[in-house]
Design an enzyme around this catalytic site. Structure first.
Site, PDB file in Angstrom:
ATOM      1  N   PRO A  10      20.505  44.745  78.283  1.00 30.41           N
ATOM      2  CG  PRO A  10      22.756  44.243  78.478  1.00 30.41           C
ATOM      3  CD  PRO A  10      21.790  45.043  77.675  1.00 30.41           C
ATOM      4  CD  GLU A  11      15.081  46.195  81.947  1.00 28.23           C
ATOM      5  OE1 GLU A  11      14.615  46.035  83.087  1.00 28.23           O
ATOM      6  OE2 GLU A  11      14.395  46.570  80.980  1.00 28.23           O
TER       7      GLU A  11
END
Ligand SMILES: [Zn+2]
Length: 280
Positions: free
Chosen positions: A2-3
């Site tokens: 996840p960014e």
């Protein structure tokens, strides 16, 4: 992994089911994630009302009515699953469970357990070791081409590394840095300090665009996200260069030459994907 856009999508999924709701039950099914959970974790959340759900860089900030903030990070594989009607059996990696007064069950599932949660006392958020040195939010009011230029000034590192430095800009990771540099036509190897003027404006706009596109794509999956099946709100977006080594370049005709197409190099031990012709 996840960014920022994935965390923003998680925030947008959690806010409607948590904001203004009372946490009837909070259970940690193990004493630790990446780090030990704070003492009395479940008891301290139980009975509290959530006043707001926010995001800072890649952190979720779930603010409670006693001034405490539940700080959560998704790590490598963490996700929040929201069960509104049918509540399926617990899964092995459902580590933290929150039930609201509306009967909604929220589960934090994290197979690799690189995620973490902390309870931060009122007033200590700004000085929290994980948050205090983080740079401006790329989509916030305190980030623009001039600010970007100023933070890159004098930096002799490649721009790729500079953008991964969270004090320059918050929340960018390997994927969206590669995408933004491609969109801006800037080589990941270019010295950070040489980016100013029109080049800085291009890079600034590219950062905003790749993040907004990814959030829009994630946002459209929120209805799925909230289905009883409860799949995470992030998924594999389609990327222009990231993970596309050897594939045709979507930005120019470089693929026609023998050495063309998307290249992969190592920078600071991490993969960088780019086009050697279009990105200078
Ligand atoms: Zn190309």
């Amino acid at each position: 992994m996840p960014e920022l856009p994935e965390v923003e999508t998680a925030k947008q999924g959690l806010a409607p089911v948590l904001e203004g709701r009372r946490i009837e039950r909070a259970v940690a099914r193990r004493p630790d994630l990446r780090f030990p959970l704070p003492d009395g974790f479940g008891q301290r959340l139980t009975g509290r009302t959530v006043t707001s759900v926010k995001r800072r860089a890649k952190y979720l900030l779930i603010e409670l009515d006693d001034g405490v903030t539940l700080l959560a990070h998704l790590g490598m594989s963490g996700c929040f699953r929201i069960h509104e009607n049918h509540v399926p059996p617990l899964e092995k990696h459902d580590h933290v469970i929150l039930s609201t007064d509306q009967g909604v069950e929220i589960r934090f599932n994290d197979p690799r357990r690189f995620g973490f949660m902390d309870l931060v006392e009122a007033g200590e958020l700004k000085t929290h070791p994980l948050l205090k040195d983080i740079g401006p939010e790329p989509l916030g009011d305190y980030f623009n081409a001039a600010i970007l230029t100023r933070s890159l000034k004098g930096r002799r590192t490649p721009i790729k590394s500079a953008l991964l430095d969270q004090t320059v800009v918050a929340g960018l990771g390997n994927i969206y840095v590669a995408e933004a540099l491609f969109r801006a036509g800037i080589s990941p190897k270019r010295t950070a300090a040489t980016i100013a003027g029109g080049r800085a404006s291009k890079l600034y706009r590219a950062i905003i665009e790749v993040l907004e596109l990814a959030i829009a794509a994630g946002g459209s999956s929120i209805s799925d996200h909230r289905q009883p099946s409860g799949e995470p709100g992030y998924f594999q977006h389609s990327f222009a260069v990231y993970g596309r080594e050897g594939e045709a370049c979507p930005g120019c005709d470089c693929s026609l030459s023998a050495t063309g197409g998307i290249r992969r190099i190592q920078q600071s031990g991490r993969s960088t994907f780019y086009c050697t012709k279009r990105q200078r």
